[in-house]
Scaffold this motif. Structure first.
Motif, PDB file in Angstrom:
ATOM      1  N   ARG A  72      -0.910  -3.441  -8.920  1.00  0.00           N
ATOM      2  CA  ARG A  72      -0.645  -4.403  -7.861  1.00  0.00           C
ATOM      3  C   ARG A  72      -0.936  -5.813  -8.359  1.00  0.00           C
ATOM      4  O   ARG A  72      -1.931  -6.050  -9.032  1.00  0.00           O
ATOM      5  CB  ARG A  72      -1.580  -4.189  -6.657  1.00  0.00           C
ATOM      6  N   GLU A  73      -0.064  -6.741  -8.009  1.00  0.00           N
ATOM      7  CA  GLU A  73      -0.328  -8.178  -8.099  1.00  0.00           C
ATOM      8  C   GLU A  73      -0.905  -8.626  -9.441  1.00  0.00           C
ATOM      9  O   GLU A  73      -1.911  -9.321  -9.512  1.00  0.00           O
ATOM     10  CB  GLU A  73      -1.239  -8.586  -6.936  1.00  0.00           C
ATOM     11  N   MET A  74      -0.238  -8.201 -10.508  1.00  0.00           N
ATOM     12  CA  MET A  74      -0.549  -8.690 -11.858  1.00  0.00           C
ATOM     13  C   MET A  74       0.676  -9.463 -12.340  1.00  0.00           C
ATOM     14  O   MET A  74       1.805  -9.097 -12.014  1.00  0.00           O
ATOM     15  CB  MET A  74      -0.817  -7.525 -12.799  1.00  0.00           C
ATOM     16  N   THR A  75       0.467 -10.480 -13.129  1.00  0.00           N
ATOM     17  CA  THR A  75       1.596 -11.272 -13.594  1.00  0.00           C
ATOM     18  C   THR A  75       2.306 -10.608 -14.768  1.00  0.00           C
ATOM     19  O   THR A  75       1.756  -9.737 -15.441  1.00  0.00           O
ATOM     20  CB  THR A  75       1.165 -12.691 -14.023  1.00  0.00           C
TER      21      THR A  75
ATOM     22  N   ASP B 120       0.825  -1.214   0.000  1.00  0.00           N
ATOM     23  CA  ASP B 120       0.000   0.000   0.000  1.00  0.00           C
ATOM     24  C   ASP B 120       0.857   1.262   0.000  1.00  0.00           C
ATOM     25  O   ASP B 120       0.585   2.215  -0.733  1.00  0.00           O
ATOM     26  CB  ASP B 120      -0.929   0.027   1.217  1.00  0.00           C
ATOM     27  N   VAL B 121       1.896   1.286   0.850  1.00  0.00           N
ATOM     28  CA  VAL B 121       2.775   2.462   0.955  1.00  0.00           C
ATOM     29  C   VAL B 121       3.470   2.724  -0.378  1.00  0.00           C
ATOM     30  O   VAL B 121       3.536   3.865  -0.851  1.00  0.00           O
ATOM     31  CB  VAL B 121       3.815   2.262   2.084  1.00  0.00           C
ATOM     32  N   LEU B 122       3.992   1.676  -1.005  1.00  0.00           N
ATOM     33  CA  LEU B 122       4.720   1.843  -2.260  1.00  0.00           C
ATOM     34  C   LEU B 122       3.797   2.260  -3.405  1.00  0.00           C
ATOM     35  O   LEU B 122       4.156   3.128  -4.207  1.00  0.00           O
ATOM     36  CB  LEU B 122       5.470   0.558  -2.605  1.00  0.00           C
ATOM     37  N   VAL B 123       2.622   1.673  -3.469  1.00  0.00           N
ATOM     38  CA  VAL B 123       1.676   2.045  -4.530  1.00  0.00           C
ATOM     39  C   VAL B 123       1.296   3.521  -4.391  1.00  0.00           C
ATOM     40  O   VAL B 123       1.321   4.277  -5.366  1.00  0.00           O
ATOM     41  CB  VAL B 123       0.427   1.135  -4.511  1.00  0.00           C
ATOM     42  N   ALA B 124       0.957   3.936  -3.171  1.00  0.00           N
ATOM     43  CA  ALA B 124       0.568   5.338  -2.959  1.00  0.00           C
ATOM     44  C   ALA B 124       1.731   6.279  -3.292  1.00  0.00           C
ATOM     45  O   ALA B 124       1.545   7.306  -3.940  1.00  0.00           O
ATOM     46  CB  ALA B 124       0.111   5.542  -1.515  1.00  0.00           C
TER      47      ALA B 124
ATOM     48  N   HIS C 231       8.371  -1.286 -16.508  1.00  0.00           N
ATOM     49  CA  HIS C 231       9.519  -0.440 -16.183  1.00  0.00           C
ATOM     50  C   HIS C 231      10.114  -0.777 -14.817  1.00  0.00           C
ATOM     51  O   HIS C 231      11.300  -0.574 -14.592  1.00  0.00           O
ATOM     52  CB  HIS C 231       9.117   1.035 -16.209  1.00  0.00           C
ATOM     53  N   LEU C 232       9.277  -1.247 -13.890  1.00  0.00           N
ATOM     54  CA  LEU C 232       9.718  -1.538 -12.520  1.00  0.00           C
ATOM     55  C   LEU C 232       8.918  -2.698 -11.972  1.00  0.00           C
ATOM     56  O   LEU C 232       7.697  -2.759 -12.153  1.00  0.00           O
ATOM     57  CB  LEU C 232       9.499  -0.296 -11.628  1.00  0.00           C
ATOM     58  N   VAL C 233       9.616  -3.609 -11.297  1.00  0.00           N
ATOM     59  CA  VAL C 233       8.950  -4.660 -10.524  1.00  0.00           C
ATOM     60  C   VAL C 233       9.438  -4.560  -9.089  1.00  0.00           C
ATOM     61  O   VAL C 233      10.608  -4.270  -8.838  1.00  0.00           O
ATOM     62  CB  VAL C 233       9.210  -6.077 -11.089  1.00  0.00           C
ATOM     63  N   VAL C 234       8.530  -4.806  -8.148  1.00  0.00           N
ATOM     64  CA  VAL C 234       8.845  -4.733  -6.720  1.00  0.00           C
ATOM     65  C   VAL C 234       8.424  -6.044  -6.072  1.00  0.00           C
ATOM     66  O   VAL C 234       7.298  -6.516  -6.285  1.00  0.00           O
ATOM     67  CB  VAL C 234       8.106  -3.572  -6.034  1.00  0.00           C
ATOM     68  N   GLU C 235       9.318  -6.611  -5.290  1.00  0.00           N
ATOM     69  CA  GLU C 235       9.002  -7.803  -4.505  1.00  0.00           C
ATOM     70  C   GLU C 235       9.153  -7.476  -3.024  1.00  0.00           C
ATOM     71  O   GLU C 235      10.191  -6.975  -2.597  1.00  0.00           O
ATOM     72  CB  GLU C 235       9.932  -8.972  -4.871  1.00  0.00           C
ATOM     73  N   VAL C 236       8.101  -7.732  -2.254  1.00  0.00           N
ATOM     74  CA  VAL C 236       8.156  -7.600  -0.799  1.00  0.00           C
ATOM     75  C   VAL C 236       8.429  -8.993  -0.252  1.00  0.00           C
ATOM     76  O   VAL C 236       7.627  -9.908  -0.423  1.00  0.00           O
ATOM     77  CB  VAL C 236       6.842  -7.036  -0.232  1.00  0.00           C
ATOM     78  N   VAL C 237       9.577  -9.144   0.390  1.00  0.00           N
ATOM     79  CA  VAL C 237      10.047 -10.466   0.801  1.00  0.00           C
ATOM     80  C   VAL C 237       9.324 -10.939   2.061  1.00  0.00           C
ATOM     81  O   VAL C 237       9.172 -10.181   3.023  1.00  0.00           O
ATOM     82  CB  VAL C 237      11.567 -10.436   1.052  1.00  0.00           C
TER      83      VAL C 237
ATOM     84  N   GLU D 135       4.455 -13.092 -10.448  1.00  0.00           N
ATOM     85  CA  GLU D 135       3.535 -12.012 -10.081  1.00  0.00           C
ATOM     86  C   GLU D 135       4.221 -11.100  -9.072  1.00  0.00           C
ATOM     87  O   GLU D 135       4.243 -11.392  -7.881  1.00  0.00           O
ATOM     88  CB  GLU D 135       2.247 -12.577  -9.478  1.00  0.00           C
ATOM     89  N   PRO D 136       4.798  -9.992  -9.528  1.00  0.00           N
ATOM     90  CA  PRO D 136       5.406  -9.049  -8.591  1.00  0.00           C
ATOM     91  C   PRO D 136       4.345  -8.447  -7.670  1.00  0.00           C
ATOM     92  O   PRO D 136       3.156  -8.420  -8.008  1.00  0.00           O
ATOM     93  CB  PRO D 136       6.012  -7.969  -9.486  1.00  0.00           C
ATOM     94  N   ASP D 137       4.781  -7.944  -6.521  1.00  0.00           N
ATOM     95  CA  ASP D 137       3.836  -7.312  -5.599  1.00  0.00           C
ATOM     96  C   ASP D 137       3.375  -5.954  -6.114  1.00  0.00           C
ATOM     97  O   ASP D 137       2.233  -5.562  -5.898  1.00  0.00           O
ATOM     98  CB  ASP D 137       4.481  -7.175  -4.215  1.00  0.00           C
ATOM     99  N   VAL D 138       4.269  -5.232  -6.790  1.00  0.00           N
ATOM    100  CA  VAL D 138       3.946  -3.937  -7.381  1.00  0.00           C
ATOM    101  C   VAL D 138       4.658  -3.859  -8.725  1.00  0.00           C
ATOM    102  O   VAL D 138       5.773  -4.349  -8.869  1.00  0.00           O
ATOM    103  CB  VAL D 138       4.406  -2.763  -6.476  1.00  0.00           C
TER     104      VAL D 138
END
Length: 199
Positions: A77-80, A59-63, A117-123, A90-93
């Motif tokens: 969010r959460e699309m493959t 939520d914090v990163l998306v906002a 352009h960017l993928v984010v993974e929350v471990v 499926e990255p988190d963001v």
């Protein structure tokens, strides 16, 4: 071809891969798959239950990203991302080109890597190996320019930012951010990471 199972078919039977492994298209057509199932190396990866830290950091990163994202890009969010016939993580963001969603051929369930352009993974504990090692390698091989990895540190969230070296198709570390994430790429970003404690 997969036949739709009848009532009472146990979940393990649904998840048993064919000898040659699953393909990226299987995520759209296999019946009974749990939400957010990924395909890594031809194998289905069923997600563990999400922790509060994982959900809130997303939520914090998306906002934060949406505050400064250029008009030509969208935060999702959460699309493959379909990286190949046996790879559909499926990255988190994600940050993707808006034009990808306007394309009449877009499947509405996945993006091609050239639109990302960017993928984010929350471990999380369950995903450590994939998020730290395998998935970054796959994203880099596919040419996705930016990768962020988010960890839960002792003093709060830690975001590791990476950029691709186009000559080697490997990521190099561009920053380690503890309470505040300020970056100039893939576009200017300024995110207060301590916000996760106030949600």
């Amino acid at each position: 071809m997969y036949a739709r199972p009848g009532p009472g078919v146990p979940a393990p039977e649904l998840l048993r891969p064919p000898v040659e492994g699953h393909t990226s298209e299987d995520l759209d057509r296999l019946p009974g798959l749990p939400s957010h199932t990924e395909l890594i190396d031809g194998g289905l990866v069923v997600p563990a239950l999400q922790t509060a830290f994982h959900a809130l950091m997303g939520d914090v990163l998306v906002a934060g990203l949406r505050r400064t994202v250029p008009e030509a890009l969208k935060v999702r969010r959460e699309m493959t991302v379909t990286l190949g016939p046996r790879q559909r993580p499926e990255p988190d963001v994600l940050v993707v080109e808006a034009s990808a969603e306007a394309d009449p051929g877009w499947s509405e369930t996945t993006y091609p890597p050239e639109a990302v352009h960017l993928v984010v993974e929350v471990v999380s504990t369950e995903s450590e190996e994939r998020d730290r090692k395998r998935k970054p390698l796959l994203y880099a091989e596919a040419g996705i320019a930016h990768f962020w990895r988010v960890e839960k540190g002792d003093g709060g969230p830690v975001v590791y930012t990476y950029e691709i070296d186009p000559a080697t198709r490997a990521y190099f570390l561009t920053g380690i951010h503890h309470s505040h994430l300020a970056a100039s790429a893939p576009f200017p970003v300024d995110i207060d990471l301590t916000e996760v404690d106030r949600l």
